[in-house]
Design a protein around this motif. Structure first.
Motif, PDB file in Angstrom:
ATOM      1  N   VAL A 136      20.852  -7.167  -5.054  1.00 25.91           N
ATOM      2  CA  VAL A 136      21.593  -5.995  -5.517  1.00 25.91           C
ATOM      3  C   VAL A 136      20.964  -4.773  -4.858  1.00 25.91           C
ATOM      4  O   VAL A 136      19.874  -4.846  -4.288  1.00 25.91           O
ATOM      5  N   GLN A 137      21.638  -3.655  -4.934  1.00 23.28           N
ATOM      6  CA  GLN A 137      21.124  -2.441  -4.289  1.00 23.28           C
ATOM      7  C   GLN A 137      19.825  -1.977  -4.947  1.00 23.28           C
ATOM      8  O   GLN A 137      19.741  -1.878  -6.174  1.00 23.28           O
ATOM      9  N   PHE A 138      18.822  -1.695  -4.133  1.00 18.83           N
ATOM     10  CA  PHE A 138      17.566  -1.167  -4.671  1.00 18.83           C
ATOM     11  C   PHE A 138      17.767   0.290  -5.069  1.00 18.83           C
ATOM     12  O   PHE A 138      18.270   1.093  -4.281  1.00 18.83           O
ATOM     13  N   VAL A 139      17.365   0.615  -6.292  1.00 19.39           N
ATOM     14  CA  VAL A 139      17.501   1.982  -6.784  1.00 19.39           C
ATOM     15  C   VAL A 139      16.134   2.636  -6.909  1.00 19.39           C
ATOM     16  O   VAL A 139      15.908   3.739  -6.395  1.00 19.39           O
ATOM     17  N   SER A 140      15.221   1.971  -7.606  1.00 22.09           N
ATOM     18  CA  SER A 140      13.884   2.512  -7.792  1.00 22.09           C
ATOM     19  C   SER A 140      12.914   1.379  -8.090  1.00 22.09           C
ATOM     20  O   SER A 140      13.328   0.257  -8.384  1.00 22.09           O
ATOM     21  N   ALA A 141      11.605   1.693  -8.033  1.00 19.59           N
ATOM     22  CA  ALA A 141      10.597   0.687  -8.361  1.00 19.59           C
ATOM     23  C   ALA A 141      10.635   0.330  -9.839  1.00 19.59           C
ATOM     24  O   ALA A 141      10.187  -0.745 -10.240  1.00 19.59           O
ATOM     25  N   GLN A 142      11.194   1.218 -10.650  1.00 22.60           N
ATOM     26  CA  GLN A 142      11.358   0.932 -12.078  1.00 22.60           C
ATOM     27  C   GLN A 142      12.684   0.184 -12.282  1.00 22.60           C
ATOM     28  O   GLN A 142      13.608   0.675 -12.943  1.00 22.60           O
ATOM     29  N   ALA A 143      12.767  -0.996 -11.699  1.00 20.00           N
ATOM     30  CA  ALA A 143      14.040  -1.719 -11.685  1.00 20.00           C
ATOM     31  C   ALA A 143      14.486  -2.150 -13.068  1.00 20.00           C
ATOM     32  O   ALA A 143      15.670  -2.437 -13.277  1.00 20.00           O
ATOM     33  N   ALA A 169       0.816  -1.217   0.000  1.00 20.10           N
ATOM     34  CA  ALA A 169       0.000   0.000   0.000  1.00 20.10           C
ATOM     35  C   ALA A 169       0.843   1.258   0.000  1.00 20.10           C
ATOM     36  O   ALA A 169       0.385   2.312  -0.428  1.00 20.10           O
ATOM     37  N   ILE A 170       2.088   1.177   0.458  1.00 20.41           N
ATOM     38  CA  ILE A 170       2.890   2.392   0.528  1.00 20.41           C
ATOM     39  C   ILE A 170       4.080   2.328  -0.421  1.00 20.41           C
ATOM     40  O   ILE A 170       4.966   3.158  -0.354  1.00 20.41           O
ATOM     41  N   GLU A 171       4.070   1.346  -1.295  1.00 15.26           N
ATOM     42  CA  GLU A 171       5.196   1.222  -2.216  1.00 15.26           C
ATOM     43  C   GLU A 171       4.714   1.202  -3.653  1.00 15.26           C
ATOM     44  O   GLU A 171       3.732   0.553  -3.996  1.00 15.26           O
ATOM     45  N   GLU A 172       5.397   1.937  -4.492  1.00 14.12           N
ATOM     46  CA  GLU A 172       5.086   1.957  -5.905  1.00 14.12           C
ATOM     47  C   GLU A 172       5.251   0.564  -6.494  1.00 14.12           C
ATOM     48  O   GLU A 172       6.108  -0.208  -6.066  1.00 14.12           O
ATOM     49  N   LYS A 173       4.433   0.237  -7.479  1.00 13.71           N
ATOM     50  CA  LYS A 173       4.506  -1.074  -8.107  1.00 13.71           C
ATOM     51  C   LYS A 173       5.918  -1.336  -8.625  1.00 13.71           C
ATOM     52  O   LYS A 173       6.495  -0.514  -9.335  1.00 13.71           O
ATOM     53  N   LEU A 174       6.438  -2.489  -8.262  1.00 15.95           N
ATOM     54  CA  LEU A 174       7.807  -2.850  -8.632  1.00 15.95           C
ATOM     55  C   LEU A 174       7.842  -3.488 -10.005  1.00 15.95           C
ATOM     56  O   LEU A 174       7.121  -4.451 -10.276  1.00 15.95           O
ATOM     57  N   GLU A 175       8.653  -2.958 -10.882  1.00 10.77           N
ATOM     58  CA  GLU A 175       8.851  -3.510 -12.225  1.00 10.77           C
ATOM     59  C   GLU A 175      10.180  -4.256 -12.248  1.00 10.77           C
ATOM     60  O   GLU A 175      11.242  -3.652 -12.088  1.00 10.77           O
TER      61      GLU A 175
END
Length: 216
Positions: free
Chosen positions: A180-187, A61-67
């Motif tokens: 790996v390091q998380f950068v953005s939800a637009q992985a 609910a608080i996280e942008e959809k992960l691609e």
């Protein structure tokens, strides 16, 4: 992989061509007709039910959809042939490995992007080969899309057996969790998963974007 130098339903092939690997959709490739169950593809379920178990992810609910990152199979690495002696004619092919379905799963866990990669493949006996036990050499690597550098590489040797009187055998792999390091939800804009056969099994995966097919 040495993936830089050196799958369509696969029957016993005439060894004059390399069968192309065709990737489509978020689920994987059409290299083999997916084995299905009531809950979806067998390979997809294998990944889904083999939980990452590396800690709680952020609430949806608080996280942008992960691609998830895309998958690439580089030119020359979708199949691998072994010959009898120096002669590399079709008649001298002992056996050939071919990649089939490839899928991936990802999750955001703390400061990491955690991936698992699943794949299926097949070994085909050639005119100069015999049934027996084989080992498929597979490399899975993660490439940073900003720097175009490989930041992580894992090599696997997957056992596969062709019973006597048969001409082919199937194999499958679900990788260990890859963090790996998380950068953005637009992985998919941050990383690419690179998969292929690696005959030598040494060194890192390639950095060049020369995919035979590309999965989104």
């Amino acid at each position: 992989m040495t993936v830089s130098g050196a799958a369509g339903r696969i029957a016993r092939i005439g060894f004059c061509t390399i069968i192309p690997i065709v990737l489509s959709g978020c689920g994987g490739t059409s290299g083999f007709e997916p084995k299905t169950s009531d809950n979806g593809t067998m390979l997809g379920n294998l990944i889904a039910f083999n939980n990452l178990n590396v800690g709680p992810a952020k609430p949806a609910a608080i996280e942008e959809k992960l691609e998830c990152p895309n998958v690439e199979v580089l030119d020359g690495t979708a199949s691998l042939r072994t010959y009898a002696g120096a002669d590399q004619s079709n008649a001298s092919v002992k056996y050939q490995y071919s990649l089939g379905d490839v899928v991936r799963e990802c999750s955001h866990v703390g400061s990491n992007l955690v991936l698992k990669v699943g794949l299926e493949g097949r070994v085909l006996i050639g005119p100069a080969g015999t049934a027996g036990s084989f080992t498929a050499p597979i490399r899975i690597a993660i490439r940073n899309e900003k720097t175009q550098q490989v930041i992580l590489s894992k090599f696997y040797r997957i056992p596969v057996t062709v019973p006597g009187g048969q001409s082919q055998g199937d194999f499958s792999l679900v990788s260990d969790p890859i963090a790996v390091q998380f950068v953005s939800a637009q992985a998919q804009e941050d990383y690419t998963v690179v998969v292929g056969f690696d005959e030598k099994g040494t060194g890192a995966a390639p950095i060049a974007k020369k995919s035979r097919r590309h999965m989104r």
